[in-house]
Design a protein around this motif. Structure first.
Motif, PDB file in Angstrom:
ATOM      1  N   TYR A 158       0.822  -1.213   0.000  1.00 44.13           N
ATOM      2  CA  TYR A 158       0.000   0.000   0.000  1.00 44.13           C
ATOM      3  C   TYR A 158       0.857   1.265   0.000  1.00 44.13           C
ATOM      4  CZ  TYR A 158      -4.389  -2.465   0.809  1.00 44.13           C
ATOM      5  OH  TYR A 158      -5.497  -3.256   0.659  1.00 44.13           O
ATOM      6  N   THR A 159       0.325   2.291  -0.638  1.00 46.46           N
ATOM      7  CA  THR A 159       0.869   3.638  -0.530  1.00 46.46           C
ATOM      8  C   THR A 159      -0.192   4.498   0.135  1.00 46.46           C
ATOM      9  OG1 THR A 159       0.023   4.395  -2.683  1.00 46.46           O
ATOM     10  CG2 THR A 159       2.165   3.301  -2.662  1.00 46.46           C
ATOM     11  N   MET A 160       0.219   5.272   1.150  1.00 43.80           N
ATOM     12  CA  MET A 160      -0.739   6.069   1.903  1.00 43.80           C
ATOM     13  C   MET A 160      -0.206   7.470   2.118  1.00 43.80           C
ATOM     14  SD  MET A 160      -2.042   3.156   4.589  1.00 43.80           S
ATOM     15  CE  MET A 160      -0.567   2.144   4.417  1.00 43.80           C
ATOM     16  N   ASN A 161      -1.078   8.425   2.013  1.00 41.55           N
ATOM     17  CA  ASN A 161      -0.706   9.821   2.184  1.00 41.55           C
ATOM     18  C   ASN A 161      -0.275  10.078   3.619  1.00 41.55           C
ATOM     19  OD1 ASN A 161      -2.084  12.898   2.722  1.00 41.55           O
ATOM     20  ND2 ASN A 161      -0.642  12.625   1.052  1.00 41.55           N
ATOM     21  N   GLY A 162       0.845  10.758   3.764  1.00 43.91           N
ATOM     22  CA  GLY A 162       1.316  11.099   5.093  1.00 43.91           C
ATOM     23  C   GLY A 162       2.182  10.047   5.746  1.00 43.91           C
ATOM     24  N   MET A 163       2.497   8.961   5.034  1.00 39.47           N
ATOM     25  CA  MET A 163       3.379   7.945   5.598  1.00 39.47           C
ATOM     26  C   MET A 163       4.182   7.286   4.478  1.00 39.47           C
ATOM     27  SD  MET A 163       0.929   4.711   6.555  1.00 39.47           S
ATOM     28  CE  MET A 163       2.363   3.721   6.991  1.00 39.47           C
ATOM     29  N   VAL A 164       5.234   6.589   4.850  1.00 40.06           N
ATOM     30  CA  VAL A 164       6.124   5.943   3.882  1.00 40.06           C
ATOM     31  C   VAL A 164       6.156   4.448   4.161  1.00 40.06           C
ATOM     32  CG1 VAL A 164       8.501   5.771   3.037  1.00 40.06           C
ATOM     33  CG2 VAL A 164       7.558   8.000   3.654  1.00 40.06           C
ATOM     34  N   THR A 165       5.936   3.647   3.133  1.00 38.02           N
ATOM     35  CA  THR A 165       6.108   2.204   3.225  1.00 38.02           C
ATOM     36  C   THR A 165       7.348   1.809   2.446  1.00 38.02           C
ATOM     37  OG1 THR A 165       4.535   1.977   1.384  1.00 38.02           O
ATOM     38  CG2 THR A 165       3.690   1.626   3.599  1.00 38.02           C
ATOM     39  N   PRO A 243      16.507  16.924  -4.036  1.00 37.14           N
ATOM     40  CA  PRO A 243      16.401  15.508  -3.649  1.00 37.14           C
ATOM     41  C   PRO A 243      15.538  15.279  -2.415  1.00 37.14           C
ATOM     42  CG  PRO A 243      18.575  16.385  -3.120  1.00 37.14           C
ATOM     43  CD  PRO A 243      17.880  17.433  -3.922  1.00 37.14           C
ATOM     44  N   ARG A 244      15.127  16.351  -1.743  1.00 40.30           N
ATOM     45  CA  ARG A 244      14.253  16.217  -0.578  1.00 40.30           C
ATOM     46  C   ARG A 244      12.770  16.247  -0.957  1.00 40.30           C
ATOM     47  NH1 ARG A 244      15.513  21.157   2.890  1.00 40.30           N
ATOM     48  NH2 ARG A 244      15.181  22.049   0.819  1.00 40.30           N
ATOM     49  N   LEU A 245      12.465  16.287  -2.242  1.00 38.04           N
ATOM     50  CA  LEU A 245      11.081  16.440  -2.685  1.00 38.04           C
ATOM     51  C   LEU A 245      10.188  15.335  -2.126  1.00 38.04           C
ATOM     52  CD1 LEU A 245       9.020  17.964  -4.457  1.00 38.04           C
ATOM     53  CD2 LEU A 245       9.651  16.420  -6.333  1.00 38.04           C
ATOM     54  N   PHE A 246      10.645  14.102  -2.161  1.00 37.92           N
ATOM     55  CA  PHE A 246       9.828  12.988  -1.661  1.00 37.92           C
ATOM     56  C   PHE A 246       9.529  13.174  -0.180  1.00 37.92           C
ATOM     57  CE2 PHE A 246       9.400   8.816   0.335  1.00 37.92           C
ATOM     58  CZ  PHE A 246       8.411   8.240  -0.440  1.00 37.92           C
ATOM     59  N   ASP A 247      10.510  13.587   0.599  1.00 39.73           N
ATOM     60  CA  ASP A 247      10.289  13.803   2.029  1.00 39.73           C
ATOM     61  C   ASP A 247       9.263  14.903   2.268  1.00 39.73           C
ATOM     62  OD1 ASP A 247      12.207  11.864   2.631  1.00 39.73           O
ATOM     63  OD2 ASP A 247      13.826  13.338   2.603  1.00 39.73           O
ATOM     64  N   LEU A 248       9.295  15.940   1.443  1.00 39.94           N
ATOM     65  CA  LEU A 248       8.319  17.025   1.578  1.00 39.94           C
ATOM     66  C   LEU A 248       6.910  16.538   1.245  1.00 39.94           C
ATOM     67  CD1 LEU A 248      10.343  19.943  -0.075  1.00 39.94           C
ATOM     68  CD2 LEU A 248      10.003  19.501   2.371  1.00 39.94           C
ATOM     69  N   ILE A 249       6.811  15.613   0.273  1.00 40.53           N
ATOM     70  CA  ILE A 249       5.504  15.048  -0.080  1.00 40.53           C
ATOM     71  C   ILE A 249       4.996  14.158   1.048  1.00 40.53           C
ATOM     72  CG2 ILE A 249       4.291  13.540  -1.693  1.00 40.53           C
ATOM     73  CD1 ILE A 249       6.360  14.410  -3.825  1.00 40.53           C
ATOM     74  N   ALA A 250       5.878  13.271   1.540  1.00 39.80           N
ATOM     75  CA  ALA A 250       5.472  12.296   2.548  1.00 39.80           C
ATOM     76  C   ALA A 250       5.105  12.947   3.870  1.00 39.80           C
ATOM     77  CB  ALA A 250       6.581  11.271   2.753  1.00 39.80           C
ATOM     78  N   THR A 251       5.780  14.031   4.205  1.00 39.59           N
ATOM     79  CA  THR A 251       5.487  14.726   5.466  1.00 39.59           C
ATOM     80  C   THR A 251       4.424  15.802   5.320  1.00 39.59           C
ATOM     81  OG1 THR A 251       7.344  16.243   5.040  1.00 39.59           O
ATOM     82  CG2 THR A 251       7.800  14.288   6.392  1.00 39.59           C
ATOM     83  N   GLN A 252       3.834  15.911   4.129  1.00 39.08           N
ATOM     84  CA  GLN A 252       2.738  16.830   3.826  1.00 39.08           C
ATOM     85  C   GLN A 252       3.152  18.295   3.931  1.00 39.08           C
ATOM     86  OE1 GLN A 252      -0.475  15.497   6.428  1.00 39.08           O
ATOM     87  NE2 GLN A 252      -1.139  14.019   4.907  1.00 39.08           N
ATOM     88  N   HIS A 253       4.463  18.553   3.823  1.00 38.34           N
ATOM     89  CA  HIS A 253       4.870  19.952   3.683  1.00 38.34           C
ATOM     90  C   HIS A 253       4.397  20.506   2.344  1.00 38.34           C
ATOM     91  CE1 HIS A 253       7.479  19.016   7.105  1.00 38.34           C
ATOM     92  NE2 HIS A 253       7.605  20.322   7.281  1.00 38.34           N
TER      93      HIS A 253
END
Length: 277
Positions: A158-165, A243-253
């Motif tokens: 699963y992929t879920m908004n606000g978290m990383v699998t 390169p931090r784009l994914f972290d910004l997406i996952a943390t909902q920044h």
């Protein structure tokens, strides 16, 4: 997308569990079918040797067979599924040759974004990986819950908004595979598929170099355009600015995408309720 044609160790183990489970279940299914046909043939009206016994109520031997064989089958089937599934922990390492490749996947409405943070590139609806290398996936969603699945490489997750699998895979053979979304997410769900190109480890650096020469840049502004709902027919590639784009997406920044919209007022919440996504 043949589940019985695995192209990696995780998919091969999944295929083994599937085949073993089918054969274990057949040990009940086949004898039951044979017994049905046998009883129907023996107790036919034209068979004078078949005795009708209206007073027959209980037989210990029959009860033993009826309960013991299914119980043993369930125990064996459960053991195979339990042990096999725990051995296939998605986050468990899958050793490979060469350096592992880190890939960050984002499920959008209705497309897939793949970010290669170490190579500073990104692709949409196409995933290119070197054969034999360990693939370290980090996955999240831009809006609604989704499922990442490459049938010939391994487990869906699963992929879920606000978290990383996390998911580790490996592709052993060069070729073109197919990946898909395995969870309904709206109107464009049927087209939410992606190509998986497994290439030679020697060709992978050349692909990275050629992809990095694209004029398109992936940053917060261009990502916000990708987030808008729509089906992407092409296979665009990008140079990754941050390169931090994914972290910004996952943390909902970076705010989540719009998600599915309610077309009529029939299903809207009352009394000022909010859309719980």
């Amino acid at each position: 997308m043949n589940l019985l044609d695995p192209q990696g160790p995780v998919a091969a183990a999944n295929s083994t569990i599937l085949v073993d489970s089918v054969f274990i279940m057949l040990t009940i299914v086949v004898p039951t079918i044979i017994a049905i046909l046998g009883f129907a043939f023996w107790f036919r009206a034209s068979n004078p040797r078949a005795h009708y016994q209206p007073g027959f109520v209980y037989s210990g031997r029959i009860e033993m067979v009826v309960w013991a064989i299914p119980a043993l089958t369930v125990i064996l089937l459960g053991g195979v599924a339990w042990i096999g599934s725990h051995q296939l922990d998605p986050a468990a390492p899958v050793p490979g040759t060469g350096n592992p490749v880190r890939i960050q996947a984002v499920s959008l409405d209705w497309k897939w974004l793949f970010i290669y943070p170490d190579q500073r590139i990104a692709t949409v609806n196409t995933l290119t990986v070197p054969a034999g290398a360990e693939l370290n996936f980090q996955l999240t969603s831009s809006s609604v819950m989704n499922v990442f699945f490459i049938p010939q490489l391994g487990s869906m997750i699963y992929t879920m908004n606000g978290m990383v699998t996390r998911l580790n895979l490996r592709a052993d053979n060069e070729g073109k595979l197919q990946g898909l979304s395995a969870h309904f997410s709206g109107d464009g769900f049927p087209d939410m598929m992606f190509d998986v190109n497994v290439i030679s480890p020697l060709a992978f650096p050349d692909w990275v170099e050629s992809t990095a020469k694209t004029d398109s840049v992936l940053n917060e502004a261009s990502y916000n355009k990708l987030v808008q709902q729509g089906i992407e027919r092409g296979r665009p590639t990008y140079r990754l600015e941050d390169p931090r784009l994914f972290d910004l997406i996952a943390t909902q920044h970076i705010p989540p995408g719009p998600g599915p919209q309610i077309a009529s007022g029939a299903g809207r919440p009352h009394s000022g309720g909010h859309d719980a996504r």
